[in-house]
Write a protein that holds these residues in place. Sequence first.
Motif, PDB file in Angstrom:
ATOM      1  N   ASP A  46      30.191  62.806 -43.058  1.00  0.00           N
ATOM      2  CA  ASP A  46      30.331  61.664 -42.370  1.00  0.00           C
ATOM      3  C   ASP A  46      30.615  61.760 -40.651  1.00  0.00           C
ATOM      4  OD1 ASP A  46      32.831  62.593 -42.235  1.00  0.00           O
ATOM      5  OD2 ASP A  46      33.939  60.882 -42.986  1.00  0.00           O
ATOM      6  N   LEU A  47      30.356  62.957 -40.221  1.00  0.00           N
ATOM      7  CA  LEU A  47      30.418  63.124 -38.803  1.00  0.00           C
ATOM      8  C   LEU A  47      31.962  62.554 -38.293  1.00  0.00           C
ATOM      9  CD1 LEU A  47      27.021  62.251 -37.558  1.00  0.00           C
ATOM     10  CD2 LEU A  47      27.557  64.360 -38.260  1.00  0.00           C
ATOM     11  N   ASP A  48      32.728  62.606 -39.051  1.00  0.00           N
ATOM     12  CA  ASP A  48      33.885  62.095 -38.564  1.00  0.00           C
ATOM     13  C   ASP A  48      35.013  63.171 -37.928  1.00  0.00           C
ATOM     14  OD1 ASP A  48      35.613  59.863 -38.187  1.00  0.00           O
ATOM     15  OD2 ASP A  48      37.038  60.161 -39.976  1.00  0.00           O
ATOM     16  N   VAL A  49      34.811  64.465 -38.381  1.00  0.00           N
ATOM     17  CA  VAL A  49      35.790  65.712 -38.106  1.00  0.00           C
ATOM     18  C   VAL A  49      34.597  66.941 -37.882  1.00  0.00           C
ATOM     19  CG1 VAL A  49      37.452  67.176 -38.676  1.00  0.00           C
ATOM     20  CG2 VAL A  49      37.763  64.889 -39.547  1.00  0.00           C
ATOM     21  N   ALA A  50      34.997  67.342 -36.797  1.00  0.00           N
ATOM     22  CA  ALA A  50      34.553  68.794 -36.256  1.00  0.00           C
ATOM     23  C   ALA A  50      35.451  69.963 -36.437  1.00  0.00           C
ATOM     24  CB  ALA A  50      33.650  68.596 -35.164  1.00  0.00           C
ATOM     25  N   THR A  51      35.423  71.115 -37.368  1.00  0.00           N
ATOM     26  CA  THR A  51      35.892  72.210 -37.217  1.00  0.00           C
ATOM     27  C   THR A  51      35.556  72.963 -35.854  1.00  0.00           C
ATOM     28  OG1 THR A  51      36.969  71.782 -39.416  1.00  0.00           O
ATOM     29  CG2 THR A  51      37.343  73.943 -38.489  1.00  0.00           C
ATOM     30  N   VAL A  52      36.112  73.502 -35.027  1.00  0.00           N
ATOM     31  CA  VAL A  52      35.503  74.395 -34.176  1.00  0.00           C
ATOM     32  C   VAL A  52      36.243  75.878 -34.273  1.00  0.00           C
ATOM     33  CG1 VAL A  52      35.408  74.744 -31.729  1.00  0.00           C
ATOM     34  CG2 VAL A  52      35.390  72.559 -32.521  1.00  0.00           C
ATOM     35  N   TRP A  53      35.410  76.827 -34.661  1.00  0.00           N
ATOM     36  CA  TRP A  53      36.006  78.210 -34.583  1.00  0.00           C
ATOM     37  C   TRP A  53      35.826  79.022 -33.494  1.00  0.00           C
ATOM     38  CZ3 TRP A  53      38.298  79.349 -39.432  1.00  0.00           C
ATOM     39  CH2 TRP A  53      38.158  78.224 -40.226  1.00  0.00           C
ATOM     40  N   VAL A  54      37.030  79.363 -33.037  1.00  0.00           N
ATOM     41  CA  VAL A  54      36.932  80.168 -31.724  1.00  0.00           C
ATOM     42  C   VAL A  54      37.315  81.455 -32.060  1.00  0.00           C
ATOM     43  CG1 VAL A  54      37.394  78.293 -30.205  1.00  0.00           C
ATOM     44  CG2 VAL A  54      39.248  79.547 -31.274  1.00  0.00           C
ATOM     45  N   THR A  55      36.941  82.482 -31.311  1.00  0.00           N
ATOM     46  CA  THR A  55      37.274  83.925 -31.219  1.00  0.00           C
ATOM     47  C   THR A  55      37.823  84.343 -29.822  1.00  0.00           C
ATOM     48  OG1 THR A  55      35.027  84.811 -30.807  1.00  0.00           O
ATOM     49  CG2 THR A  55      35.354  84.493 -32.954  1.00  0.00           C
ATOM     50  N   ALA A  56      38.684  85.070 -29.869  1.00  0.00           N
ATOM     51  CA  ALA A  56      39.412  85.594 -28.592  1.00  0.00           C
ATOM     52  C   ALA A  56      39.082  87.161 -28.247  1.00  0.00           C
ATOM     53  CB  ALA A  56      41.062  85.299 -28.628  1.00  0.00           C
ATOM     54  N   LEU A  57      38.953  87.525 -26.948  1.00  0.00           N
ATOM     55  CA  LEU A  57      38.834  88.931 -26.493  1.00  0.00           C
ATOM     56  C   LEU A  57      40.123  89.651 -26.918  1.00  0.00           C
ATOM     57  CD1 LEU A  57      36.600  90.801 -25.239  1.00  0.00           C
ATOM     58  CD2 LEU A  57      37.751  90.261 -23.201  1.00  0.00           C
ATOM     59  N   MET A  58      41.022  89.179 -26.915  1.00  0.00           N
ATOM     60  CA  MET A  58      42.464  89.729 -27.138  1.00  0.00           C
ATOM     61  C   MET A  58      43.062  88.886 -28.352  1.00  0.00           C
ATOM     62  SD  MET A  58      44.105  90.147 -23.456  1.00  0.00           S
ATOM     63  CE  MET A  58      43.814  88.635 -22.835  1.00  0.00           C
TER      64      MET A  58
END
Length: 122
Positions: A46-58
């Motif tokens: 429904d384009l209501d929520v976006a889960t953003v997956w992030v990675t970190a160098l540390m």
Amino acid sequence: MPSRDFKRTDRVGAELRREIGLLVHAAVRDHGLPSSSVSDVEVTRDLDVATVWVTALMPEKSAELVKELKGLAVEFRRELSRSMRLRRVPELRFKYDDSVDKGERIEQLLRENPTSAEPENE
């Protein structure tokens, strides 16, 4: 009628990944956050929520990174509403993607014990 290879959620997710990637890069520079990148964005049907997956160098600073990005989510959403042509910009939920860390750990284990990774020839 030709079949549609990509769903709308996939197209919106790809566009969000590009735009949020730029915003996260700027936030890392401006707010002194640990170096990070956006690995994926999953959008609900429904384009209501976006889960953003992030990675970190540390990876040891991943909790700090996710906490700061969650605090900046409202500001990111406001910026996205200006830059994207969407009727309603999804709510952003940031999560840490540990798949890169797990892959590095497996690779390290294989380097430490290379003989067990090779099949025995009989």
